[in-house]
Design a protein around this motif. Structure first.
Motif, PDB file in Angstrom:
ATOM      1  N   LEU A 163      -7.430 -20.911 -35.294  1.00 35.15           N
ATOM      2  CA  LEU A 163      -7.502 -21.409 -33.915  1.00 35.15           C
ATOM      3  C   LEU A 163      -6.522 -22.556 -33.701  1.00 35.15           C
ATOM      4  CD1 LEU A 163     -11.381 -21.384 -33.435  1.00 35.15           C
ATOM      5  CD2 LEU A 163      -9.765 -19.967 -32.173  1.00 35.15           C
ATOM      6  N   VAL A 164      -6.401 -23.424 -34.702  1.00 31.66           N
ATOM      7  CA  VAL A 164      -5.457 -24.538 -34.598  1.00 31.66           C
ATOM      8  C   VAL A 164      -4.025 -24.014 -34.564  1.00 31.66           C
ATOM      9  CG1 VAL A 164      -4.540 -26.559 -35.785  1.00 31.66           C
ATOM     10  CG2 VAL A 164      -7.007 -26.205 -35.678  1.00 31.66           C
ATOM     11  N   LYS A 165      -3.739 -23.030 -35.419  1.00 30.68           N
ATOM     12  CA  LYS A 165      -2.391 -22.477 -35.495  1.00 30.68           C
ATOM     13  C   LYS A 165      -1.995 -21.814 -34.181  1.00 30.68           C
ATOM     14  CE  LYS A 165      -1.279 -20.642 -39.363  1.00 30.68           C
ATOM     15  NZ  LYS A 165      -1.186 -19.694 -40.514  1.00 30.68           N
ATOM     16  N   LEU A 166      -2.958 -21.197 -33.492  1.00 26.07           N
ATOM     17  CA  LEU A 166      -2.678 -20.545 -32.217  1.00 26.07           C
ATOM     18  C   LEU A 166      -2.649 -21.527 -31.050  1.00 26.07           C
ATOM     19  CD1 LEU A 166      -4.877 -17.336 -32.632  1.00 26.07           C
ATOM     20  CD2 LEU A 166      -2.379 -17.454 -32.628  1.00 26.07           C
ATOM     21  N   GLY A 167      -2.920 -22.797 -31.308  1.00 28.16           N
ATOM     22  CA  GLY A 167      -2.896 -23.796 -30.250  1.00 28.16           C
ATOM     23  C   GLY A 167      -4.162 -23.845 -29.423  1.00 28.16           C
ATOM     24  N   LYS A 168      -5.220 -23.169 -29.882  1.00 26.79           N
ATOM     25  CA  LYS A 168      -6.484 -23.171 -29.146  1.00 26.79           C
ATOM     26  C   LYS A 168      -7.290 -24.455 -29.384  1.00 26.79           C
ATOM     27  CE  LYS A 168      -6.150 -18.901 -27.547  1.00 26.79           C
ATOM     28  NZ  LYS A 168      -6.059 -18.603 -26.103  1.00 26.79           N
ATOM     29  N   LEU A 169      -7.078 -25.072 -30.546  1.00 25.64           N
ATOM     30  CA  LEU A 169      -7.819 -26.278 -30.914  1.00 25.64           C
ATOM     31  C   LEU A 169      -6.866 -27.313 -31.466  1.00 25.64           C
ATOM     32  CD1 LEU A 169     -11.068 -25.327 -32.895  1.00 25.64           C
ATOM     33  CD2 LEU A 169     -10.936 -26.404 -30.661  1.00 25.64           C
ATOM     34  N   LYS A 170      -7.232 -28.574 -31.311  1.00 26.88           N
ATOM     35  CA  LYS A 170      -6.530 -29.648 -31.988  1.00 26.88           C
ATOM     36  C   LYS A 170      -7.203 -29.893 -33.341  1.00 26.88           C
ATOM     37  CE  LYS A 170      -5.211 -31.978 -27.687  1.00 26.88           C
ATOM     38  NZ  LYS A 170      -5.357 -33.203 -26.874  1.00 26.88           N
TER      39      LYS A 170
ATOM     40  N   ARG B  77     -20.662 -24.296 -27.599  1.00 26.77           N
ATOM     41  CA  ARG B  77     -21.666 -25.278 -27.177  1.00 26.77           C
ATOM     42  C   ARG B  77     -21.039 -26.641 -26.899  1.00 26.77           C
ATOM     43  NH1 ARG B  77     -26.978 -25.442 -30.799  1.00 26.77           N
ATOM     44  NH2 ARG B  77     -27.392 -27.052 -29.234  1.00 26.77           N
ATOM     45  N   LEU B  78     -20.011 -26.997 -27.661  1.00 30.03           N
ATOM     46  CA  LEU B  78     -19.328 -28.275 -27.440  1.00 30.03           C
ATOM     47  C   LEU B  78     -18.374 -28.231 -26.262  1.00 30.03           C
ATOM     48  CD1 LEU B  78     -18.478 -29.344 -31.112  1.00 30.03           C
ATOM     49  CD2 LEU B  78     -20.248 -30.295 -29.637  1.00 30.03           C
ATOM     50  N   GLY B  79     -18.192 -27.041 -25.688  1.00 29.90           N
ATOM     51  CA  GLY B  79     -17.305 -26.917 -24.533  1.00 29.90           C
ATOM     52  C   GLY B  79     -15.827 -26.943 -24.896  1.00 29.90           C
ATOM     53  N   MET B  80     -15.516 -26.764 -26.181  1.00 33.86           N
ATOM     54  CA  MET B  80     -14.107 -26.805 -26.593  1.00 33.86           C
ATOM     55  C   MET B  80     -13.383 -25.506 -26.269  1.00 33.86           C
ATOM     56  SD  MET B  80     -14.349 -28.722 -30.283  1.00 33.86           S
ATOM     57  CE  MET B  80     -14.936 -30.417 -30.421  1.00 33.86           C
ATOM     58  N   LEU B  81     -14.113 -24.397 -26.359  1.00 31.10           N
ATOM     59  CA  LEU B  81     -13.544 -23.080 -26.064  1.00 31.10           C
ATOM     60  C   LEU B  81     -14.566 -22.261 -25.300  1.00 31.10           C
ATOM     61  CD1 LEU B  81     -11.894 -22.121 -29.496  1.00 31.10           C
ATOM     62  CD2 LEU B  81     -10.716 -22.903 -27.454  1.00 31.10           C
TER      63      LEU B  81
ATOM     64  N   GLN C 188     -14.947 -16.103 -24.342  1.00 36.51           N
ATOM     65  CA  GLN C 188     -13.854 -15.133 -24.323  1.00 36.51           C
ATOM     66  C   GLN C 188     -12.734 -15.551 -25.263  1.00 36.51           C
ATOM     67  OE1 GLN C 188     -15.424 -16.331 -21.737  1.00 36.51           O
ATOM     68  NE2 GLN C 188     -15.947 -14.707 -20.280  1.00 36.51           N
ATOM     69  N   GLU C 189     -12.406 -16.854 -25.290  1.00 37.31           N
ATOM     70  CA  GLU C 189     -11.338 -17.327 -26.167  1.00 37.31           C
ATOM     71  C   GLU C 189     -11.716 -17.168 -27.634  1.00 37.31           C
ATOM     72  OE1 GLU C 189      -9.202 -20.853 -23.572  1.00 37.31           O
ATOM     73  OE2 GLU C 189     -11.166 -21.249 -24.434  1.00 37.31           O
ATOM     74  N   VAL C 190     -12.959 -17.501 -27.968  1.00 39.14           N
ATOM     75  CA  VAL C 190     -13.411 -17.349 -29.353  1.00 39.14           C
ATOM     76  C   VAL C 190     -13.387 -15.881 -29.752  1.00 39.14           C
ATOM     77  CG1 VAL C 190     -15.370 -17.615 -30.916  1.00 39.14           C
ATOM     78  CG2 VAL C 190     -14.801 -19.444 -29.319  1.00 39.14           C
ATOM     79  N   ALA C 191     -13.905 -15.013 -28.883  1.00 37.44           N
ATOM     80  CA  ALA C 191     -13.983 -13.584 -29.203  1.00 37.44           C
ATOM     81  C   ALA C 191     -12.600 -12.969 -29.364  1.00 37.44           C
ATOM     82  CB  ALA C 191     -14.761 -12.857 -28.107  1.00 37.44           C
ATOM     83  N   PHE C 192     -11.658 -13.379 -28.517  1.00 37.03           N
ATOM     84  CA  PHE C 192     -10.304 -12.815 -28.573  1.00 37.03           C
ATOM     85  C   PHE C 192      -9.665 -13.093 -29.939  1.00 37.03           C
ATOM     86  CE2 PHE C 192      -5.700 -13.155 -27.914  1.00 37.03           C
ATOM     87  CZ  PHE C 192      -5.448 -11.914 -27.330  1.00 37.03           C
ATOM     88  N   VAL C 193      -9.789 -14.329 -30.417  1.00 35.82           N
ATOM     89  CA  VAL C 193      -9.199 -14.676 -31.716  1.00 35.82           C
ATOM     90  C   VAL C 193     -10.023 -14.071 -32.853  1.00 35.82           C
ATOM     91  CG1 VAL C 193      -8.558 -16.594 -33.232  1.00 35.82           C
ATOM     92  CG2 VAL C 193      -8.238 -16.798 -30.757  1.00 35.82           C
ATOM     93  N   LEU C 194     -11.339 -14.097 -32.706  1.00 34.56           N
ATOM     94  CA  LEU C 194     -12.206 -13.601 -33.772  1.00 34.56           C
ATOM     95  C   LEU C 194     -12.018 -12.105 -34.011  1.00 34.56           C
ATOM     96  CD1 LEU C 194     -14.415 -14.344 -35.790  1.00 34.56           C
ATOM     97  CD2 LEU C 194     -16.120 -13.900 -33.999  1.00 34.56           C
ATOM     98  N   SER C 195     -11.812 -11.339 -32.936  1.00 32.30           N
ATOM     99  CA  SER C 195     -11.639  -9.886 -33.099  1.00 32.30           C
ATOM    100  C   SER C 195     -10.395  -9.584 -33.938  1.00 32.30           C
ATOM    101  CB  SER C 195     -11.541  -9.211 -31.733  1.00 32.30           C
ATOM    102  OG  SER C 195     -10.354  -9.583 -31.065  1.00 32.30           O
TER     103      SER C 195
ATOM    104  N   GLY D  60     -15.562 -24.818 -21.353  1.00 31.76           N
ATOM    105  CA  GLY D  60     -14.589 -25.881 -21.514  1.00 31.76           C
ATOM    106  C   GLY D  60     -14.380 -26.733 -20.285  1.00 31.76           C
ATOM    107  N   LYS D  61     -15.239 -26.591 -19.276  1.00 30.24           N
ATOM    108  CA  LYS D  61     -15.071 -27.337 -18.032  1.00 30.24           C
ATOM    109  C   LYS D  61     -16.346 -28.095 -17.694  1.00 30.24           C
ATOM    110  CE  LYS D  61     -12.191 -23.617 -16.104  1.00 30.24           C
ATOM    111  NZ  LYS D  61     -12.109 -22.621 -15.014  1.00 30.24           N
ATOM    112  N   GLU D  62     -16.178 -29.174 -16.933  1.00 32.47           N
ATOM    113  CA  GLU D  62     -17.334 -29.903 -16.403  1.00 32.47           C
ATOM    114  C   GLU D  62     -17.647 -29.342 -15.026  1.00 32.47           C
ATOM    115  OE1 GLU D  62     -17.927 -33.890 -16.786  1.00 32.47           O
ATOM    116  OE2 GLU D  62     -17.194 -34.014 -18.834  1.00 32.47           O
TER     117      GLU D  62
END
Length: 577
Positions: free
Chosen positions: A17-24, A48-52, A55-62, A269-271
């Protein structure tokens, strides 16, 4: 979102996720620490932390697991039956059967690497299991959609429909503790979360939850138009409404009076800020939630769809050292966004800006915002009297609701303040007559009002699928379209629909405007107490383009369709003259 640590270690997945730029890297470290504490899969923790988003998690995880994702079209319209899998087990394991063949069973799973669950499904069904990666919210929603009624029967142990039905007249629902217990059950919490998540995914501005005698209706307002969506089982009506009232900190024991509240949450990821309103109806409480995404709204006048000429006029009014600027239109026409955009521009270190609002929709850095509260005697007029003594340069009043508020606003403008506010009128010229009807003297209006902006929102054509067509000669002549485009071929556009816009043909909204600038000919007519029609005609002679005319101009530009303009704007007589 599940991550099977035996086959895909959490740290390895996080590094991807970090390598793809999804997370710091710092966010990954924080998420891994949280995972160690709460002992949940990394994907779930990130959501749960609102970081992703899911859909974003599933896309990379698949891709990480080399497992195909289950798309919306993969879920069946009818349940896959005779598999020997208990519905409660589907819920707990978060699985949904998608397709059954003679020897193969395709299932959507939140954790497709869970070998134990795959073996259990295979033993129960007698088939070879092919797992796909599914979003947990989609899996839960489809379990409710496909097996909701059956699942409820299994849980209650009821044998017949009569035992299973719970209506709003059931004496158990009078027990407030029972209501709280129902609202705190996991299926109800998941269902309410699903309603909210789907609304955000579909870019809804409002959620309507309306109870009727035999069913519960759920509708989303998307781009200004209400769409009905799949509704939850009617027996869960009381629990769903109680859950929403608890989240909004409302009194669930009070079901006879309207209530207003607020839900603040972080999702995708939004308030998100939700204004909640409940009113009692014949069959229960109707709930409407207004979704305010603080990050998706761009408070910039240049992004609000102003034509060059109208934007120049508005800028000139905002540059004035004092006076009143009014924005008019019905509820939901974007008045508040326009005012906030103007305040954002005026909010400089040299200006002190104070606002009185009910409610405060967006918090603006550097601006003193006051929440009106009539219940304790803090109404617009009382708050306005106090803030004038706070030495402001610019004052914004959420709405001129009564003559007292209007008079103080006018007096503030006379004493050197720039005052921005709203009125509920159909067009700009009617704003002047409305002030006179409220009892404001004509000479005060002519000496303080700088201009009036009226607006409506139209749906914006999807840029990926919009299609143009030549204008028929009779349409060109009837609408006078050549007046708006003197040269070149006249073409209008229509909404086709594609996957990017949910097959509606529209994506987002833009505004059509009319900007009335106060000048000497208008002042003379106001002093004569002329009606709105005469004032509008004079304003048009002075260069004002009506909302209808602005809409036709934008329809030719491909911003929206002619049908949208006719839906929201009243035709201007002799518009092309």
């Amino acid at each position: 979102m599940q991550v099977a640590t035996s086959h895909a270690p959490a740290a390895l997945f996080g590094e991807r996720l970090v390598k793809l730029g999804k997370l710091k890297p710092a966010d990954l470290e924080r998420a891994l620490r949280a995972q160690a504490e709460i002992r949940q899969p990394l994907g779930s923790v990130l959501v749960r932390l609102g970081m992703l988003t899911e859909q974003e998690v599933a896309f990379v995880l698949s891709r990480h697991l080399n497992v195909r994702m289950a798309l919306s079209k993969d879920y069946p319209s009818l349940p896959v039956e005779n598999l020997g899998i208990a519905i409660n087990y589907m819920r707990n394991a978060e699985i949904v059967p998608l397709q059954a063949e003679e020897e193969r069973l395709v299932v959507a799973m939140s954790n497709p690497q869970d070998e134990f669950t795959c073996q259990a499904i295979g033993m129960a069904s007698g088939k070879l299991v092919e797992p796909l990666l599914g979003l947990p919210t989609e899996i839960r929603a489809n379990i409710e959609r496909l097996y909701g009624g059956e699942a409820s029967k299994q849980e209650s142990g009821a044998g017949g429909d009569d035992e299973f039905e719970i209506t709003s007249q059931d004496h158990n629902l009078d027990d407030i503790e029972h209501l709280k217990d129902m609202a705190s059950e996991a299926p109800v919490i998941r269902l309410v979360n699903q309603i909210m998540t789907n609304a955000m995914t579909q870019r809804a501005s409002d959620i309507h939850i309306e109870p009727f005698e035999t069913h519960l209706k759920v509708r989303y307002r998307i781009d200004g138009v209400i769409h009905e969506v799949e509704s939850p089982p009617p027996q869960l009506t009381a629990a769903i409404i109680s859950r929403l009232k608890l989240m909004a900190r409302l009194n669930i024991a009070e079901r006879r009076l309207p209530q207003d509240g607020r839900i603040q949450l972080r999702a995708q990821g939004k308030e998100i800020d939700m204004r909640v309103s409940t009113v009692p109806t014949m069959h229960g409480e109707s709930v409407v939630m207004r979704l305010l995404d603080k990050h998706s709204v761009k408070l910039d006048l240049n992004t609000l769809g102003f034509s060059d000429d109208n934007l120049r006029k508005v800028q000139q009014q905002l540059d004035a050292p004092h006076g009143v600027i009014l924005v008019t239109g019905p509820t939901g026409s974007g008045k508040t966004t326009t005012l906030y955009s103007a305040l954002t521009q005026l909010n400089t270190p040299e200006n002190k800006v104070l606002t009185v609002e009910d409610p405060v929709e967006y918090e603006l850095e550097g601006i003193n915002q006051i929440q009106a509260n009539p219940k304790i005697g803090l109404n617009f007029a009382d708050a306005l009297r106090s803030i004038v003594r706070q030495d402001p340069d610019i004052i914004m009043i959420g709405e001129m609701r009564d003559v007292e508020t209007a008079r103080i606003a006018i007096q503030s403008a006379l004493t050197g303040h720039l005052v921005l506010s709203t009125l509920h009128t159909n067009d700009a010229a009617s704003g002047i007559t409305r002030l006179m009807d409220m009892g404001i003297e004509d000479y005060l209006i002519t000496s303080t009002v700088n201009g009036i902006l009226a607006q409506r929102l139209v749906r914006r054509l999807c840029p990926q699928c919009r299609e143009s067509h030549p204008v028929l000669p009779e349409i060109e002549q009837e609408l006078g379209l050549r007046h708006y485009q003197p040269e070149g071929e006249l073409r209008l556009w229509h909404a086709k629909g594609c996957s990017a816009c949910g097959n509606s043909g529209y994506k987002g909204r833009s505004a059509i405007h009319e900007v009335l600038v106060m000048d000497d000919p208008l002042r003379r007519l106001i002093l004569k107490h002329e009606d709105a029609g005469v004032l509008q005609e004079q304003a048009r002679k002075g260069g004002m383009r009506t909302m209808y005319e602005d809409g036709l101009y934008k329809a030719l530009k491909g911003v929206t369709t002619l049908e949208e303009v006719l839906r929201v704007a009243e035709e201007t007589p002799n518009a092309h003259v």
